[in-house]
Design an enzyme around this catalytic site. Sequence first.
Site, PDB file in Angstrom:
ATOM      1  CG  HIS A 101       0.771  -1.645 -15.891  1.00  0.00           C
ATOM      2  ND1 HIS A 101       0.493  -2.922 -15.441  1.00  0.00           N
ATOM      3  CD2 HIS A 101       1.761  -1.767 -16.798  1.00  0.00           C
ATOM      4  CE1 HIS A 101       1.278  -3.777 -16.069  1.00  0.00           C
ATOM      5  NE2 HIS A 101       2.067  -3.104 -16.894  1.00  0.00           N
TER       6      HIS A 101
ATOM      7  CG  ASN B 221       1.270   3.426  -5.797  1.00  0.00           C
ATOM      8  OD1 ASN B 221       1.533   4.469  -6.372  1.00  0.00           O
ATOM      9  ND2 ASN B 221       1.918   2.298  -6.038  1.00  0.00           N
TER      10      ASN B 221
ATOM     11  CG  LEU C 249     -11.638  -4.683 -11.099  1.00  0.00           C
ATOM     12  CD1 LEU C 249     -11.684  -3.155 -11.070  1.00  0.00           C
ATOM     13  CD2 LEU C 249     -12.343  -5.266  -9.880  1.00  0.00           C
TER      14      LEU C 249
ATOM     15  CG  MET D 267      -1.442  -7.386  -6.853  1.00  0.00           C
ATOM     16  SD  MET D 267      -0.794  -6.215  -8.060  1.00  0.00           S
ATOM     17  CE  MET D 267       0.286  -7.286  -8.973  1.00  0.00           C
TER      18      MET D 267
ATOM     19  N   GLY E 245       0.783  -1.225   0.000  1.00  0.00           N
ATOM     20  CA  GLY E 245       0.000   0.000   0.000  1.00  0.00           C
ATOM     21  C   GLY E 245       0.818   1.281   0.000  1.00  0.00           C
TER      22      GLY E 245
ATOM     23  CG  ASN F 170      -4.535  -0.534 -12.544  1.00  0.00           C
ATOM     24  OD1 ASN F 170      -4.261  -0.725 -11.348  1.00  0.00           O
ATOM     25  ND2 ASN F 170      -3.969  -1.225 -13.510  1.00  0.00           N
TER      26      ASN F 170
HETATM   27  C1  GRF Z   1       2.995  -0.977  -7.752  1.00  0.00           C
HETATM   28  O1  GRF Z   1       4.227  -1.135  -8.412  1.00  0.00           O
HETATM   29  C2  GRF Z   1       1.873  -0.872  -8.740  1.00  0.00           C
HETATM   30  O2  GRF Z   1       2.235  -0.247  -9.944  1.00  0.00           O
HETATM   31  C3  GRF Z   1       1.545  -2.314  -8.995  1.00  0.00           C
HETATM   32  O3  GRF Z   1       1.697  -2.948  -7.748  1.00  0.00           O
HETATM   33  C4  GRF Z   1       2.617  -2.216  -6.952  1.00  0.00           C
HETATM   34  C5  GRF Z   1       1.913  -1.890  -5.675  1.00  0.00           C
HETATM   35  O4  GRF Z   1       2.750  -1.361  -4.706  1.00  0.00           O
HETATM   36  N1  GRF Z   1       0.248  -2.463  -9.595  1.00  0.00           N
HETATM   37  P1  GRF Z   1       2.149  -0.756  -3.356  1.00  0.00           P
HETATM   38  O5  GRF Z   1       1.269  -1.830  -2.732  1.00  0.00           O
HETATM   39  O6  GRF Z   1       1.373   0.479  -3.711  1.00  0.00           O
HETATM   40  O7  GRF Z   1       3.347  -0.459  -2.514  1.00  0.00           O
END
Ligand code: GRF
Length: 259
Positions: A158, A17, A137, A134, A15, A156
Amino acid sequence: MGKPLKIALLVSGGGSNAQAIIDACHTGRIPVEVTVLGADRPDAGGLSRAAAAGIPTFVVDYKSVIYDTKKNPEGVVPEDFDLEDLMAKQALFGPDADRDRVKAFLQSRAAAESRLLEALAAYSVDLVVLAGFMRTLSPYFIDRVNTDPTLPKIMNIHPALLPSFPGIDGYGDTFRYGCRVGGCTVHFVDYGEDSGPIIGQAAFPILPEDTLEDVKKKGLAEEWRLYPACIGLFAEGRLQVTWGEGKEGQKPRKIVRIQ
Ligand code: GRF
């Protein structure tokens, strides 16, 4: 100032992000309120980050829903599940994919996604933000969130410069391919895998001495800047989805214009 945009975050992992987005909201950098955070597994690190920020959380345990669906689909698949409609819309499997396999996938996703929708219903959010969620949908969820065809409401991030390297290991695929530049992409979610209209991208150099770990580190640092900025554009009403220019022999695709 108008009302802040209400968003829900969905996560599977650590988490980071989600944290960057929560911080951007709390410091007033973007006019957005994180109203709830959901996870597809009870041990997702994002859950404790949300709890620490006073944000309500919920879990839809996909693993157990998928298990229950295999044992007894009728018991868990939602009443409004329309197999033929979902089969016709889905773009995660090609036309030659085994029908039973696609059916089982759509059943289990709809079962999990109906629980997601139920959990989200109480918050009437303006935007669903996948922050390291992950799970792909299905149209079951997408159509119930995207009720206005001109304004997609699921974003999303990526870990690659789309349309290169869709799938679960964007940084790994970029690195192993020998790319000199890596990057990340924020996009709206459509029926395909990482194929929806692109909102924003950020790139970084990959140096000869960089390891995969370096690439991931550089990429994540870009993600933490890019994602809140893209959500901010949405909150300001500056994103418009329109048809792009068609090329001869190819279907035109939807693109995002920033106003
Ligand atoms: C990120 O690299 C995102 O782009 C991908 O999964 C990772 C998630 O990282 N979809 P976090 O859980 O936000 O640390």
